[in-house]
Design a protein around this motif. Structure first.
Motif, short mmCIF file in Angstrom:
data_model
loop_
_atom_site.label_atom_id
_atom_site.label_comp_id
_atom_site.label_asym_id
_atom_site.label_seq_id
_atom_site.Cartn_x
_atom_site.Cartn_y
_atom_site.Cartn_z
N VAL A 1 -48.83 15.61 67.96
CA VAL A 1 -48.59 16.98 67.50
C VAL A 1 -48.04 17.82 68.64
O VAL A 1 -48.13 17.45 69.81
CB VAL A 1 -49.89 17.63 66.96
CG1 VAL A 1 -50.40 16.90 65.73
CG2 VAL A 1 -50.96 17.65 68.05
N THR A 2 -47.46 18.95 68.29
CA THR A 2 -46.94 19.87 69.31
C THR A 2 -47.83 21.10 69.48
O THR A 2 -47.62 21.90 70.39
CB THR A 2 -45.53 20.34 68.94
OG1 THR A 2 -45.56 20.98 67.66
CG2 THR A 2 -44.57 19.15 68.91
N SER A 3 -48.83 21.24 68.60
CA SER A 3 -49.72 22.38 68.70
C SER A 3 -51.05 22.02 68.03
O SER A 3 -51.07 21.36 67.00
CB SER A 3 -49.11 23.61 68.02
OG SER A 3 -50.02 24.69 68.01
N PRO B 1 -50.44 24.99 72.70
CA PRO B 1 -49.35 24.00 72.84
C PRO B 1 -49.90 22.64 73.26
O PRO B 1 -50.77 22.53 74.11
CB PRO B 1 -48.45 24.60 73.92
CG PRO B 1 -49.30 25.61 74.62
CD PRO B 1 -50.28 26.12 73.64
N SER B 2 -49.38 21.59 72.61
CA SER B 2 -49.83 20.23 72.87
C SER B 2 -48.69 19.40 73.44
O SER B 2 -47.53 19.54 73.02
CB SER B 2 -50.36 19.59 71.58
OG SER B 2 -50.78 18.27 71.82
N TYR B 3 -49.01 18.49 74.35
CA TYR B 3 -48.03 17.65 75.03
C TYR B 3 -48.46 16.19 74.91
O TYR B 3 -49.65 15.89 74.73
CB TYR B 3 -47.91 18.06 76.50
CG TYR B 3 -47.39 19.48 76.66
CD1 TYR B 3 -46.03 19.71 76.85
CD2 TYR B 3 -48.26 20.56 76.59
CE1 TYR B 3 -45.55 21.01 76.97
CE2 TYR B 3 -47.80 21.86 76.71
CZ TYR B 3 -46.44 22.09 76.90
OH TYR B 3 -45.97 23.37 77.02
N PRO B 4 -47.52 15.27 75.01
CA PRO B 4 -47.86 13.86 74.78
C PRO B 4 -48.72 13.22 75.86
O PRO B 4 -49.36 12.20 75.62
CB PRO B 4 -46.49 13.18 74.69
CG PRO B 4 -45.55 14.10 75.41
CD PRO B 4 -46.07 15.49 75.17
#
Length: 897
Positions: A238-240, A245-248
């Protein structure tokens, strides 16, 4: 891995700025690295180290440090990220008890404590090898190394020889050195915890979209708790998450977080830790549970390799309620209320209960750490943080285990003189002690051992979470009482009786009032009031009358605290009097502590707001109020006592004692109980007073020995001996009151017949004079170290269980408390007009026993029973000592767990 530097070649410790450094012996394979270490030094640094800037000196130094191991030489290397940053060496030259030392620190890394830390580790290793002094030559302009020697805390002398200075450092341990090491360790520890408790950026790894997941709950808490700095999620799908904010991956984050919360399955934890370390993360909180041994070791290795502090695994998280930060990285039900209590727990459930209770009381939390399985950050770390954070006024601990109890005890003794430290005494039972062989081991239960630790450290130990909160409420809201004299005032006689019983059970006293005080109280209370203790003010007492009564009691010189036990009555309701307001309408902090008991109260403890902004504790049960007050009185007594010091002892032969131990263990690799002659030799090394004795292996030898030993009345005692015999009386292996050769021969034949095939000989002693039979002993606890026990001796010592215990090394204060704590103490001090025993000699005996246990980690048990105490002296009549093969450990050496 063991804790000894010889068996555990790699240890980790903290530099002054909180950086983790690896300390290990230099090995032959380090030659290239060490030569590069010296070659990268500036000419000035080389000149100060070698008195010249020759590169040849650097090569020779690398050759020396990386040569095969040899007696009397040791080289310790400090590394960060696999790079050598410091080297320290000592060399005895193969002779004597002195060694030359040298230190080198890489350019750009001075003033960070590298050299000092290396020297501390050298000192510890040298002491274990019997080295007593270091000498070092330095140029007089090398102010940094000269300051290092001066600031160590060890006795140091200097002799100037032209442009050089010869420094001599005496390695004898003392409190000044330990205090200096503690101060350096405290500063480094606090610096290392800054990324954990005051991070500028936080990431949660494992925060998913599934409601109810732990990672999502932690992220939600951080977000809704108002965390004021950068916050990220790490989730490759996900990106959020929750608007964050979410990161890989951690490596993909726009900036490196100081702190990462790890909430991924156990199998993924080691890889996440490795990734965090490579990215430069400084602290991890691993909430994941269920790591196996390999996963756990890999996790800790990553933290040590990359210098990350670790909380957990299997924990609830951490909180820091500073309004400028508002960090709540937990998955508790709600946010903790900001306040002044520091909390550290191993159990998440206990942590939730304490957070809720402190918030409800209004005390609130300054910082909270759920230690979980406690791989790294410990209660000792948190005590040092709270000592210096400027916000914490009360420390609450729930520790199921202790990694380094002796270091914890020193820290707690210091901290608790500034702020109260309270704990729940968890894990009190120890069924394994039931099978203990000696009186000492049988008495050294887990309860006794933990109690000794808490008593010596000034820690307030409670038996439940409820009692912990009840006591914290009193400590937070009221001044400490000067003593344990309590006045009880009530508007209902029954409530007063219940409170009086509770006080008696808790060990606080109810003194009678003077006639003048009685008249003063009668003057302000309604007709019919009974001025005893408790004071029955009757249901007719008004708010004004009760206020005046309490005020007078708090000014009474014979009263240390006041408990007001109230019940609601129709009389007060009819008159409109609010008796609770009699307490809260006045200043909360009067001259003496004031406590309310309200039997109708719905919660076990409340803090009632007072007119001056303070609070007054109110309890639903009188037992709770009395227990809290007893804890407060005990703390006041502890604070009033001198801190105590470990006294110096004369006439010790510690080198000879170590030789005796080493020779015995060389002949008995598995250890065992010493034979009488070896036991006596070891006690003589510490000048322990023993009754004259002789060894005999035949009947004729026994007769000759008895003739030499007979005292003024000619009577002797004969004791059988064989390896492993501990309880002689239970085995009926003792003959008393033997007169003449015929009785000695008959006794020997009896023992020889009954113990044929076992008995190796007999010990003969003169029959001792009359006196008080005592018991003294020591047992080495695997976790807590040496525990000294003392009390009433003789054959019934275990049945009567009249003994006290303290952890070695004993201070003079500890010895005083050991002697005065057992119920038999009046017999020693001169009860009923009798002559006191020789207390000075008794103190010396306990100090020497303590020193022997501290010097000799191989001493598993020592059992002196009986010890005969008389006005003329103290004598050990029977002594048993058991040795086990153990290496010395330095409990105060700075290193991470």
């Amino acid at each position: 891995m063991t804790d000894d530097l010889l068996d555990r070649p790699t240890v980790h410790a903290l530099l002054a700025d909180g950086t983790t450094v690896c300390i290990r012996p230099a090995l032959p394979g380090d030659h290239e690295q060490l030569q590069g270490f010296y070659e990268e030094m500036s000419p000035e640094n080389l000149r100060l180290r070698f008195f010249s800037a020759s590169r040849r000196s650097a090569a020779l130094a690398a050759d020396r440090a990386c040569a095969p191991a040899r007696p009397g030489y040791r080289a310790l290397l400090a590394e960060v990220d696999g790079r050598a940053i410091g080297l320290a060496e000592y060399d005895t030259g193969g002779e004597g008890d002195g060694a030359e030392i040298s230190i080198a620190v890489a350019d750009g890394l001075h003033h960070r404590g590298v050299g000092t830390l290396l020297v501390e580790h050298l000192v510890s290793a040298a002491r274990a090898e019997g080295i007593t002094t270091f000498t070092a030559d330095a140029l007089s302009e090398n102010h940094e190394v000269l300051r290092l020697f001066t600031d160590l805390g060890l006795r140091t002398s200097r002799r100037f020889e032209g442009p050089e200075v010869r420094c001599t450092i005496h390695l004898d341990p003392d409190d000044a050195y330990l205090s200096a090491v503690e101060a350096r360790g405290r500063a480094a520890d606090v610096a290392s915890l800054l990324p954990l408790l005051r991070p500028s950026a936080v990431a949660v790894v494992g925060a998913g979209r599934t409601p109810g997941s732990v990672g999502r709950a932690v992220l939600h808490h951080l977000r809704t708790g108002g965390f004021t700095r950068r916050l990220f999620a790490v989730n490759p799908k996900v990106t959020s998450v929750l608007g964050v904010p979410s990161y890989p991956s951690v490596a993909a984050l726009p900036r490196t977080p100081d702190l990462v919360i790890v909430a991924v399955p156990a199998a993924a934890v080691p890889a996440v830790a490795e990734e965090c370390g490579r990215a430069g993360v400084r602290a991890l909180v691993v909430v994941t549970a269920g790591l196996d041994h390999t996963q756990a070791r890999t996790l800790l290795t990553a933290c040590r390799t990359y210098g990350m502090r670790l909380v957990g695994p299997n924990c609830l998280g951490v909180s820091h309620t500073d309004p400028e930060l508002s960090l709540d990285a937990t998955f508790a039900a709600g946010h903790p209320r900001p306040g002044t209590a520091g909390v550290a727990v191993q159990s998440g459930g206990v942590g939730i209960a304490l957070l809720d209770g402190l918030s409800r009381l209004g005390i609130g939390v300054s910082s909270f750490v759920s230690l979980g399985d406690k791989y790294d950050v410990s209660g000792n770390d948190m005590l040092q943080w709270w000592e210096s954070d400027g916000r914490t006024e009360l420390a609450l601990l729930h520790l199921e285990s202790f990694g380094n109890p002796r270091a914890f005890s020193r820290t707690a003794r210091r901290v608790t003189r500034r702020i109260p430290v309270l704990t729940v005494d968890a894990g009190r039972t120890d069924a394994g002690r039931k099978a203990a062989a000696s009186h000492t081991a049988a008495a050294a239960t887990r309860t006794v051992t933990r109690g000794a630790l808490f008593t010596q450290a000034g820690i307030t130990a409670t038996r439940s979470v409820g009692e912990l909160l009840e006591t914290a409420a009193l400590f937070h809201s009221q001044p400490l009482p000067a003593g344990s004299r309590v006045a009880i005032v009530t508007n209902a006689g029954g409530a007063g009786v219940l409170t009086a019983d509770a006080c008696a059970e808790a060990g606080v006293s109810l003194p009678p009032f003077t006639p003048a005080m009685t008249d003063a109280l009668l003057a302000v209370l309604p007709d019919g009031a009974a001025i005893g203790n408790p004071i029955d003010a009757t249901a007719a007492v008004s708010e004004e009358q009760l206020t005046e009564c309490v005020d007078r009691l708090t000014r009474c010189a014979g009263v240390d605290a006041v408990i007001v036990a109230l019940v609601p009555t129709a009389v007060a309701a009819a008159t409109g009097d609010d008796l609770v307001r009699a307490l809260t309408g006045a200043p909360a902090r009067r001259a003496r502590p004031v406590i309310a008991v309200r039997l109708e109260q719905d919660l076990p403890v409340r803090l009632l707001p007072a007119a001056d902004g303070g609070t007054i504790p109110s309890y639903a049960e009188p037992q709770a109020a009395a227990r809290a007050l007893a804890h407060a009185a005990q703390r006041a007594v502890w604070l009033a006592r001198p801190a105590g010091a470990v006294p110096a002892l004369d006439d010790l032969e510690t080198g000879r004692a170590r030789t005796v131990v080493e020779e015995y263990l060389a002949a008995h690799p598995d250890g065992g109980w010493l034979d009488p002659r070896t036991c006596a030799e070891l006690l003589a090394c510490y000048t322990v007073p023993q009754i004259p004795w002789a060894w005999a292996e035949t009947e004729d030898e026994a007769v000759r020995a008895a003739d030499r030993l007979r005292g003024f009345d000619g009577r002797v005692v004969m004791k059988a001996h064989w390896p492993g015999l501990v309880h002689k009386s239970q085995q009926r292996a003792v003959h008393l009151d033997l007169r003449g050769d015929s009785q000695v021969r008959a006794a020997f034949r009896d023992l020889e017949t009954r113990f044929a095939g076992l008995m190796t000989g007999v010990v003969l002693q003169p029959l001792a004079a009359r006196g008080t039979e005592l018991f003294a002993g020591v047992v080495q606890d695997e976790v807590f170290g040496p525990l000294v026990l003392f009390g009433l001796g003789g054959t019934a010592t275990e049945v009567l269980a009249d003994h006290a215990a303290r952890l070695a090394p004993l201070t003079d204060r500890d010895v005083h408390e050991l002697i005065t704590s057992p119920r038999c103490a009046p017999l020693l001090l001169g009860a009923n007009g009798s002559t006191p025993v020789d207390l000075g000699e008794l103190e010396q005996l306990l100090q020497r026993l303590s020193r022997m246990a501290a010097d000799l980690p191989q001493l598993a048990e020592a059992d002196f029973n009986p010890v005969l105490a008389t006005p003329g002296g103290v004598t050990v009549l029977d002594a048993r000592i058991r040795l086990l093969p153990r290496r010395p450990q330095d409990p105060y050496l700075r290193r991470l767990r």
